[in-house]
Design an enzyme around this catalytic site. Structure first.
Site, PDB file in Angstrom:
ATOM      1  N   MET A 128      85.106  12.623  -5.277  1.00 33.48           N
ATOM      2  CA  MET A 128      83.837  13.232  -5.717  1.00 33.48           C
ATOM      3  C   MET A 128      82.555  12.661  -5.151  1.00 33.48           C
ATOM      4  O   MET A 128      81.534  12.452  -5.721  1.00 33.48           O
ATOM      5  CB  MET A 128      83.829  13.246  -7.438  1.00 33.48           C
ATOM      6  CG  MET A 128      84.956  13.834  -8.107  1.00 33.48           C
ATOM      7  SD  MET A 128      85.224  15.503  -7.628  1.00 33.48           S
ATOM      8  CE  MET A 128      84.087  16.368  -8.578  1.00 33.48           C
ATOM      9  N   HIS A 170      89.182  22.626  -3.701  1.00 31.67           N
ATOM     10  CA  HIS A 170      88.211  22.991  -4.565  1.00 31.67           C
ATOM     11  C   HIS A 170      88.522  24.210  -5.596  1.00 31.67           C
ATOM     12  O   HIS A 170      89.426  25.022  -5.314  1.00 31.67           O
ATOM     13  CB  HIS A 170      87.069  23.810  -3.783  1.00 31.67           C
ATOM     14  CG  HIS A 170      85.817  24.065  -4.888  1.00 31.67           C
ATOM     15  ND1 HIS A 170      85.037  23.020  -5.241  1.00 31.67           N
ATOM     16  CD2 HIS A 170      85.539  25.137  -5.356  1.00 31.67           C
ATOM     17  CE1 HIS A 170      84.170  23.445  -6.201  1.00 31.67           C
ATOM     18  NE2 HIS A 170      84.463  24.700  -5.939  1.00 31.67           N
TER      19      HIS A 170
END
Ligand code: GAR
Length: 210
Positions: free
Chosen positions: A90, A109
């Protein structure tokens, strides 16, 4: 075998799917490093249990993104990484990092790109009221969640469902397509031309639920 490094920030369930695929012989690659930017990432535990080398490099200890990325590049090169696999990592990567491993970084994703880029792909899609959610494996370029698409899986959902429920369903498909894409790359069947990816001789990627 292809040397892959997995970068993770959290639970590492995608990492686990990759570990499992290697162990059952479905992925002809070696995980040479699991690199995390948080000490509490459960991904580290998963790597240790599987006997995989780990590195923890905390972004909070660096003044700039470049300095953090430089430390990661050193660790990845020292480990002999040939392919960088982002699995719930992240942090945004700098152009310098991306150029260092040009064409050799992939990401997963939890949305059907180019829709719902960013850190909250599932929640954003559910809030939007989509009927089809999904996940995307793509090459990483200098723009977030923008690189060439390698594979996608579509997951039906209902507006009556919470983001948590949809997330679990999407994650199960992430765990199928990510090791599959890695095996395509490990066996040199993936070609990137501009932003078009072709995959040779695979049988068709599975894009709908059973
Ligand atoms: C996964 O759903 C992955 O697609 C997502 O984070 C989760 C990590 O789960 N990645 C992103 O949102 C990147 N923008 P995991 O740690 O259990 O693999």
């Amino acid at each position: 075998a292809l040397q892959i490094a997995v970068l993770a920030s959290g639970s590492g369930s995608n990492l686990q799917s990759i570990i499992d695929a290697v162990e059952r012989g479905a992925l002809e690659a070696e995980i040479c490093l699991v690199l995390c930017n948080r000490t509490d990432a459960y991904a580290l535990e998963r790597a240790r249990k599987a006997g995989i080398p780990t590195a923890t490099i905390l972004h909070t200890e660096f003044e700039t993104r470049e300095a953090f990325d430089t430390a990661m590049i050193a660790a990845l090169n020292a480990a002999g990484a040939e392919l960088i696999v982002l699995a719930g990592f992240m942090r945004l990567l700098t152009p310098m990092f991306i150029q260092t491993f040009a064409g050799r970084i992939i990401n997963i994703h939890p949305a059907l790109l180019p829709s719902f880029k960013g850190a909250h792909g599932i929640a954003d899609a559910v809030d939007y009221g989509v009927k089809l959610a999904g996940c995307t494996v793509h090459f990483v370029d200098e723009c977030m969640d923008n690189g060439a698409i390698i594979a996608q899986a579509v997951v039906p959902c209902s507006t009556a469902e919470s983001a948590d429920v949809v997330q679990k369903r999407v994650l199960a498909f992430e765990h199928r397509i990510y090791p599959q894409v890695l095996q395509w790359i490990a066996t040199k069947r993936v070609t990137l031309t501009g932003r078009k990816v072709t995959v040779q001789d695979t049988g068709l990627p599975k894009v709908v639920p059973d």
